[in-house]
Design a protein around this motif. Structure first.
Motif, PDB file in Angstrom:
ATOM      1  N   LYS A  65      -4.594  -9.131   8.052  1.00 43.56           N
ATOM      2  CA  LYS A  65      -3.404  -8.310   7.893  1.00 43.56           C
ATOM      3  C   LYS A  65      -2.602  -8.355   9.185  1.00 43.56           C
ATOM      4  CE  LYS A  65      -3.980  -7.214   3.718  1.00 43.56           C
ATOM      5  NZ  LYS A  65      -3.060  -7.773   2.725  1.00 43.56           N
ATOM      6  N   PRO A  66      -1.307  -8.059   9.110  1.00 38.59           N
ATOM      7  CA  PRO A  66      -0.493  -8.123  10.317  1.00 38.59           C
ATOM      8  C   PRO A  66      -1.038  -7.204  11.400  1.00 38.59           C
ATOM      9  CG  PRO A  66       0.879  -7.885   8.369  1.00 38.59           C
ATOM     10  CD  PRO A  66      -0.534  -7.679   7.931  1.00 38.59           C
ATOM     11  N   LEU A  68       3.103  -5.320   0.195  1.00 35.09           N
ATOM     12  CA  LEU A  68       1.689  -5.594  -0.052  1.00 35.09           C
ATOM     13  C   LEU A  68       1.019  -6.261   1.149  1.00 35.09           C
ATOM     14  CD1 LEU A  68       1.790  -6.890  -3.744  1.00 35.09           C
ATOM     15  CD2 LEU A  68       1.205  -4.598  -2.932  1.00 35.09           C
ATOM     16  N   ALA A  69       1.766  -7.093   1.866  1.00 36.21           N
ATOM     17  CA  ALA A  69       1.193  -7.806   3.011  1.00 36.21           C
ATOM     18  C   ALA A  69       0.733  -6.853   4.102  1.00 36.21           C
ATOM     19  CB  ALA A  69       2.214  -8.788   3.573  1.00 36.21           C
ATOM     20  N   ALA A  70       1.352  -5.685   4.160  1.00 37.68           N
ATOM     21  CA  ALA A  70       1.030  -4.731   5.216  1.00 37.68           C
ATOM     22  C   ALA A  70      -0.153  -3.822   4.856  1.00 37.68           C
ATOM     23  CB  ALA A  70       2.248  -3.885   5.544  1.00 37.68           C
ATOM     24  N   GLN A  71      -0.651  -3.904   3.631  1.00 36.83           N
ATOM     25  CA  GLN A  71      -1.738  -3.027   3.202  1.00 36.83           C
ATOM     26  C   GLN A  71      -3.098  -3.617   3.571  1.00 36.83           C
ATOM     27  OE1 GLN A  71      -1.417  -1.745  -0.880  1.00 36.83           O
ATOM     28  NE2 GLN A  71       0.777  -1.351  -0.732  1.00 36.83           N
ATOM     29  N   ASP A  72      -3.954  -2.769   4.126  1.00 41.06           N
ATOM     30  CA  ASP A  72      -5.299  -3.227   4.496  1.00 41.06           C
ATOM     31  C   ASP A  72      -6.128  -3.575   3.274  1.00 41.06           C
ATOM     32  OD1 ASP A  72      -4.877  -2.955   7.237  1.00 41.06           O
ATOM     33  OD2 ASP A  72      -5.421  -0.831   7.200  1.00 41.06           O
ATOM     34  N   GLN A  73      -5.962  -2.814   2.225  1.00 40.28           N
ATOM     35  CA  GLN A  73      -6.709  -3.050   0.985  1.00 40.28           C
ATOM     36  C   GLN A  73      -5.838  -2.609  -0.186  1.00 40.28           C
ATOM     37  OE1 GLN A  73     -10.534  -1.176   0.819  1.00 40.28           O
ATOM     38  NE2 GLN A  73     -11.064  -2.050  -1.153  1.00 40.28           N
TER      39      GLN A  73
END
Length: 298
Positions: free
Chosen positions: A2-3, A260-265
């Motif tokens: 993740k970022p 969505l890319a920023a979500q850990d799960q």
């Protein structure tokens, strides 16, 4: 992956690029009728390309795997996307044929559009040798279903690398069935009709049965239907005066990918919140003529 703090989310977008010739008209022409358009826009287009541009506009680092070619019109398509912050990887760079051209009529009174295009029918793209490395460098991979061989290979690589995958299901295509086994999230239009299905409910059920954990169906100005492992429901779409529906779904996918890319799960709650935020931006895109106008207004 993740970022990390201070780094922009990275998205890999796989699919179609076009040269869009868009005309604003009073009505779609009848047989043998000639019309004078009120406005004209010529710009890069295509579902994956537009999604990549939206992802970049809201703060992401977007790479686009596509086929454009070295024809002068194709050079302009790539240049337009580069101006929008999209890193274009042209897997048909040696081709001297014209790029895919989409002829689009937008009806001024309703914002409805009519599109004629060859789509990706003239290209067969093999995956690049460094596909695994490209996938490993991204936080999410998005697919529009075009360039099937490339899409399936990239989606499988993303699944193997643990990167979330997002499908833009604008319509059912010949290779869509092979792609679904590697898709985590699918957001489809009401025109997406899988085998044996004709309603949004059929689509959600079909996607669930084929391993897609989170899915949704957009329905223009109506609420978005969604389903996940632990529930289902609707997401309201903001009401706007529609000027142009062209590309609104692509914007939805690009902004959704960024969330969505920023979500850990990924969870159902996170999916719904991401859909809601993406719907707000996509609705703004419907409020002005031309696929890029909303970006200039931000």
């Amino acid at each position: 992956m993740k970022p990390t703090r201070g780094r922009r989310p990275a998205g890999l977008f796989v699919g179609l690029s076009t040269l869009d010739v868009i005309q604003l008209v009073d009505h779609a022409p009848a047989s043998n009728e000639k019309l004078t358009a009120h406005q004209q826009v010529i710009a890069a287009g295509g579902p994956a390309a537009n999604a990549a541009a939206a992802f970049s506009h809201v703060g992401g680092a977007a790479e686009l795997l596509t086929a454009i070619g070295s024809h002068p019109l194709g050079v302009e398509v790539a240049a337009d996307l580069n101006r929008l912050g999209v890193a274009v990887s042209d897997l048909a760079a040696d081709s001297v044929e014209p790029p895919v051209v989409s002829s689009i009529l937008v009806t001024a009174s309703s914002g409805d559009r009519a599109v004629a295009s060859t789509n990706a029918s003239g290209y067969r793209i093999a995956p690049p040798d460094d596909l695994d490395a490209r996938v490993a460098a991204c936080d999410i991979a998005e697919f529009d279903g075009h360039h099937s061989e490339l899409a399936v290979a990239a989606a499988r690589a993303a699944r193997a690398a643990g990167r979330p995958t997002l499908l833009d299901g604008g319509s059912w295509k010949d290779g869509t069935g092979h792609l679904l086994s590697s898709i985590d999230v699918a957001v489809c239009s009401a025109d997406f009709h899988p085998p044996g299905g004709s309603t949004p409910t059929d689509t959600l059920r079909f996607l669930r049965e084929h391993g897609v954990r989170w899915s949704a169906v957009s329905r223009g100005g109506q609420s978005i239907l969604w389903a996940g492992p632990d529930g289902s429901g609707t997401v309201d779409v903001p009401s706007v005066r529609v000027a142009d529906t062209l590309g609104a779904g692509d914007v939805l996918h690009g902004v959704l990918a960024h969330h969505l890319a920023a979500q850990d799960q990924l969870t159902s709650e996170g999916f719904v919140e991401a859909l809601r935020g993406a719907a707000v931006v996509a609705s703004r895109a419907c409020g002005s003529f031309g696929t890029r106008a909303w970006m200039l207004e931000d």
